[in-house]
Design a protein around this motif. Structure first.
Motif, PDB file in Angstrom:
ATOM      1  N   GLY A 163      21.860  -5.251   1.302  1.00  0.00           N
ATOM      2  CA  GLY A 163      20.547  -5.841   1.071  1.00  0.00           C
ATOM      3  C   GLY A 163      19.381  -4.869   1.021  1.00  0.00           C
ATOM      4  O   GLY A 163      18.221  -5.302   1.026  1.00  0.00           O
ATOM      5  N   PHE A 164      19.666  -3.566   0.945  1.00  0.00           N
ATOM      6  CA  PHE A 164      18.592  -2.568   0.919  1.00  0.00           C
ATOM      7  C   PHE A 164      18.669  -1.732  -0.357  1.00  0.00           C
ATOM      8  O   PHE A 164      19.582  -0.936  -0.548  1.00  0.00           O
ATOM      9  N   ASP A 165      17.679  -1.911  -1.240  1.00  0.00           N
ATOM     10  CA  ASP A 165      17.622  -1.112  -2.461  1.00  0.00           C
ATOM     11  C   ASP A 165      17.121   0.299  -2.174  1.00  0.00           C
ATOM     12  O   ASP A 165      17.429   1.240  -2.907  1.00  0.00           O
ATOM     13  N   THR A 166      16.309   0.445  -1.129  1.00  0.00           N
ATOM     14  CA  THR A 166      15.879   1.757  -0.656  1.00  0.00           C
ATOM     15  C   THR A 166      16.227   1.875   0.814  1.00  0.00           C
ATOM     16  O   THR A 166      16.375   0.869   1.513  1.00  0.00           O
ATOM     17  N   PHE A 167      16.356   3.099   1.292  1.00  0.00           N
ATOM     18  CA  PHE A 167      16.782   3.279   2.676  1.00  0.00           C
ATOM     19  C   PHE A 167      15.663   2.857   3.629  1.00  0.00           C
ATOM     20  O   PHE A 167      14.482   3.090   3.369  1.00  0.00           O
TER      21      PHE A 167
END
Length: 424
Positions: A163-167
């Protein structure tokens, strides 16, 4: 005859004065200033090859100066350096390490300030990195490379599926990611703490700095603070919390760092926290390098530190003997300006070595390395085992492992460290 005698005497005096003033500016042949450079570049490593190549190029391009390398094995080098420093028998130039290892040389007044030329690197190397080789406003060496100890390597695909497109940029978001990965039966973080130093050097060095700020550690060691500081205890509690929420593999204390890294590379975990030393092995062994990301440690709510900093140590510095004469100083200054140049930093970057300068990188430099190099530009936080005494290092290393085993609380570890400090 009296007049002739006076003239001859005057000529002799002038020649003598010229010899005295000129004798300190050149070597006996009257043409070349020779500078001896002590270092530990004996191993066949990329950075050592680069350093030696830069010396060779300098000698080729400067006929009036000759830098002579004297390489000493690493395990003998510092002992010899300290011994020679005590007798003020140091060579013209010599490799030095920053912080507590440089300070005795500064206190002994055997190293020369580089303040007359320090502006040469203004705008190229951040002050937050230069300060590793500075003391009381004086610069004593220029950093050649950086060893970062706190990077987060992550599997982009696994993190995206969670669910995380960026860290995650905050600790709360990181905990959400860890929970999502656990729900998918994916080990969140591959940890190998068998040697007991990773939780301290990799984790706490940056986590504690996020909470306490970079002045905390040197202040405590100087008696101007305590390890029982609430913010420091909070940083230790992060290890406790991560352990209890199953962020790590269950066998974390029986695997070494390399084994944990290989588990991450093979896809058995979504993340691996390590230093810049892991960049090469990860790039060399990952099936899909494009699927590997690198990120800084997250920020922590209520922390007093700078979230842009990363724990690391500057290296590759060369100091000058404080007894150099004017001609030798000028030659040595020219050498340092040539040596610590964009050309050298570019060569180190090509070998996947983190550098202090924000150099331009070609497209063939892996993105993971480029991102890791940029992180150093925010400044360096102190690495705990590079700053603490050996006794305190042993206590925090063993104590952090005990916290993961449930045998010690963060408060007990902080109290134990403070008791040791006071006994010292």
């Amino acid at each position: 005859m009296k007049k002739l005698g006076f003239i001859l005497f005057s000529v002799a005096v002038l020649i003598g004065l010229a010899a005295c003033s000129g004798g300190d500016e050149t070597t006996p042949d009257g043409d070349v200033v020779e500078l001896t450079l002590w270092n530990d570049w004996t191993e066949d490593r990329p950075e050592n090859t680069t350093y030696k190549n830069m010396v060779k190029k300098f000698n080729e391009q400067n006929e009036d100066v000759k830098v002579v390398i004297e390489a000493i094995p690493h395990d003998q080098y510092e002992t010899k350096l300290r011994t020679q420093a005590a007798g003020k028998q140091l060579p013209d130039m010599f490799r030095v390490w920053p912080g507590a290892r440089l300070q005795p040389l500064i206190d002994g007044e055997v190293v020369l300030s580089l303040n007359p030329i320090v502006d040469h690197w203004e705008g190229e190397i951040p002050e937050g990195i230069m300060k590793d080789y500075a003391s009381d406003g004086e610069q004593y060496a220029i950093p050649g490379n950086i060893s970062e100890t706190s990077l987060i390597f992550y599997n982009k695909e696994m993190v995206s599926q969670a669910g995380f497109d960026t860290f995650p940029e905050t600790y709360e978001e990181l905990k959400t990611l860890i929970g999502a990965l656990n729900s998918e039966d994916i080990t969140p973080i591959a940890l190998g703490n068998k040697a007991i130093w990773p939780l301290q050097s990799v984790y706490i060095s940056t986590i504690a700095d996020r909470f306490t700020g970079s002045d905390f550690l040197p202040n405590v060691l100087n008696g101007d603070g305590t390890f029982e500081n609430e913010q420091f205890i909070k940083s230790l509690s992060v290890i406790d919390e991560l352990t209890k929420m199953d962020a790590f593999n269950g066998d974390m204390n029986t695997l070494d760092e390399a084994q944990a890294r290989n588990n991450f590379i093979s896809g058995d975990a979504a993340m691996h926290f390590a230093g810049s030393w892991a960049i090469g092995p990860i790039l060399d062994n990952a099936e899909n390098v494009e699927n590997i990301g690198v990120a800084p440690f997250p920020s922590f709510a209520g922390g007093e530190g700078d979230p842009a900093k990363i724990a690391g140590v500057a290296g590759g510095g060369i100091a000058l003997n404080s007894e150099l004469n004017e001609a030798e100083q000028d030659a040595a200054f020219r050498f340092l300006e040539f040596f610590y140049s964009d050309e050298m930093y570019q060569e180190l970057v090509e070998a996947n070595i983190i550098v202090p300068a924000d150099v331009e990188m070609s497209d063939n430099i892996p993105q993971v390395f480029q991102e890791a190099n940029k992180l150093a530009q925010g400044g360096l936080a102190p690495v705990y085992d590079a700053t603490l005494t050996p006794e305190l290092t042993d206590i925090i290393n063993n104590g952090l492992q005990s916290i993961t085993l449930g045998d010690k609380t963060p408060e007990e570890l902080a109290a134990e460290m403070q008791a040791e400090l006071e006994s010292e």
